[in-house]
Design an enzyme around this catalytic site. Structure first.
Site, PDB file in Angstrom:
ATOM      1  N   HIS A  57       8.197 -31.159  13.092  1.00 35.36           N
ATOM      2  CA  HIS A  57       7.828 -30.508  14.318  1.00 35.36           C
ATOM      3  C   HIS A  57       8.039 -31.506  15.584  1.00 35.36           C
ATOM      4  O   HIS A  57       8.460 -30.983  16.591  1.00 35.36           O
ATOM      5  CB  HIS A  57       6.202 -30.057  14.313  1.00 35.36           C
ATOM      6  N   ASP A  65       2.302 -20.783  12.679  1.00 37.28           N
ATOM      7  CA  ASP A  65       1.499 -21.774  12.322  1.00 37.28           C
ATOM      8  C   ASP A  65       0.714 -22.590  13.607  1.00 37.28           C
ATOM      9  O   ASP A  65      -0.278 -23.212  13.207  1.00 37.28           O
ATOM     10  CB  ASP A  65       2.047 -22.649  11.256  1.00 37.28           C
ATOM     11  N   ASP A  82       8.876  -8.593  17.524  1.00 43.56           N
ATOM     12  CA  ASP A  82      10.131  -9.097  16.837  1.00 43.56           C
ATOM     13  C   ASP A  82      10.879  -9.789  18.284  1.00 43.56           C
ATOM     14  O   ASP A  82      10.950  -9.257  19.199  1.00 43.56           O
ATOM     15  CB  ASP A  82      11.073  -7.861  16.605  1.00 43.56           C
ATOM     16  N   ALA A  83      10.976 -11.018  17.822  1.00 38.68           N
ATOM     17  CA  ALA A  83      11.532 -11.795  19.029  1.00 38.68           C
ATOM     18  C   ALA A  83      13.026 -11.233  19.665  1.00 38.68           C
ATOM     19  O   ALA A  83      13.341 -11.311  20.821  1.00 38.68           O
ATOM     20  CB  ALA A  83      12.157 -13.207  18.487  1.00 38.68           C
ATOM     21  N   ASP A  85      11.822 -21.361  16.124  1.00 34.80           N
ATOM     22  CA  ASP A  85      11.506 -21.755  15.019  1.00 34.80           C
ATOM     23  C   ASP A  85      11.258 -20.757  13.736  1.00 34.80           C
ATOM     24  O   ASP A  85      10.295 -20.415  13.511  1.00 34.80           O
ATOM     25  CB  ASP A  85       9.848 -22.603  15.087  1.00 34.80           C
TER      26      ASP A  85
END
Length: 264
Positions: A30, A54, A108-109, A126
């Site tokens: 990250h 996350d 949904d991106a 990501d």
């Protein structure tokens, strides 16, 4: 299918059988994903995170005090709920998903970028690896064109791009795809013990330059060490690749072939 394991070795998250992170070394991944792009921008105020439900990429973004707003677009609301409500998991992202600076969008991106006109100083991408066509569309020329439309003039985006060692053609296919839409691509890699050598690409309209400083308290990245991440030894060096387009989804086929050989 979400599986979380916890023991003396740490916490692991698996999605559909694939390891997404191990708490003992996720900081390497990250930090490498977020900081080369954001630090190079200099003063990012609005940041978009695509995937990363996350909250760990958001955790790194929030290390820039000048950031005023973070938008997290995550397809699966179950993931974000887990990492907000579970004290064990929220501890891993240091409560990042509870930040007042954060807006969480369950969408949904690809569709969200199409239907939205917001601009961002930095975009952190990501997504899981392109193991199927639904994920493969998020690595196409069409997708990166949409990303470009949401980047401010001096902005940078960054995308995780699988292993340049184990999936070499897949990695360089992503680089070629970004360049095919007229953007500058800066590929680099970092060693994450749970995954091995892992690749990333910074994209933007201006050339990326090594930042002069990074946030304090990082455990892996240093300004002095950034140049090493840009060096590719012969077994990871560039190979010829075709751009990944919606019309061919060549990356999914290449990825299946390369990772299939690793698993034999």
């Amino acid at each position: 299918r979400v599986v979380i394991t916890s023991g003396t070795a740490g916490v692991r998250l698996f999605l559909n059988g694939n390891l997404q992170f191990h708490s003992r070394d996720e900081y390497r991944y990250h930090e490498a994903l977020v900081h080369p792009a954001l630090a190079a921008h200099g003063a990012p105020r609005k940041v978009l995170v695509l995937g990363g439900g996350d909250g760990m990429a958001v955790r790194e973004v929030l290390k820039y005090p000048q950031v005023e707003q973070v938008t997290l677009v995550e397809l699966d609301p179950h993931i974000t709920r887990l990492f907000v409500q579970s004290e064990l998991l929220a501890g891993l992202n240091q409560g990042a998903l509870r930040s007042p600076k954060l807006r969480i969008v369950s969408a949904d991106a690809y569709t969200w970028l199409e239907s939205n006109d917001e601009m961002f100083d930095a975009i952190v991408i990501d997504f899981p690896d392109p193991t199927n066509f639904s994920l493969g569309k998020l690595y196409t020329t069409s997708f990166y064109q949409r990303v470009d439309q949401h980047l401010s003039a001096g902005g940078f985006a960054v995308v995780q791009t699988t292993s340049p060692l184990l999936a070499r053609r897949s990695f360089w296919t992503v680089v070629t795809t970004i360049e095919a839409v007229g953007l500058t691509a800066t590929p680099y890699h970092a060693h994450v013990p749970s995954f091995g050598e892992w690749g990333f690409v910074i994209l933007g309209r201006r050339p990326w330059q090594t930042p002069r400083r990074l946030p304090e308290g990082l455990r892996f990245l240093t300004v002095e060490g950034l140049s090493a991440l840009l060096q590719f030894p012969p077994d990871m060096s560039r190979v010829a690749a075709e751009p990944n387009r919606l019309s061919n989804q060549t990356l999914v086929h290449t990825f299946e072939e390369e990772w299939g050989q690793v698993q034999r």
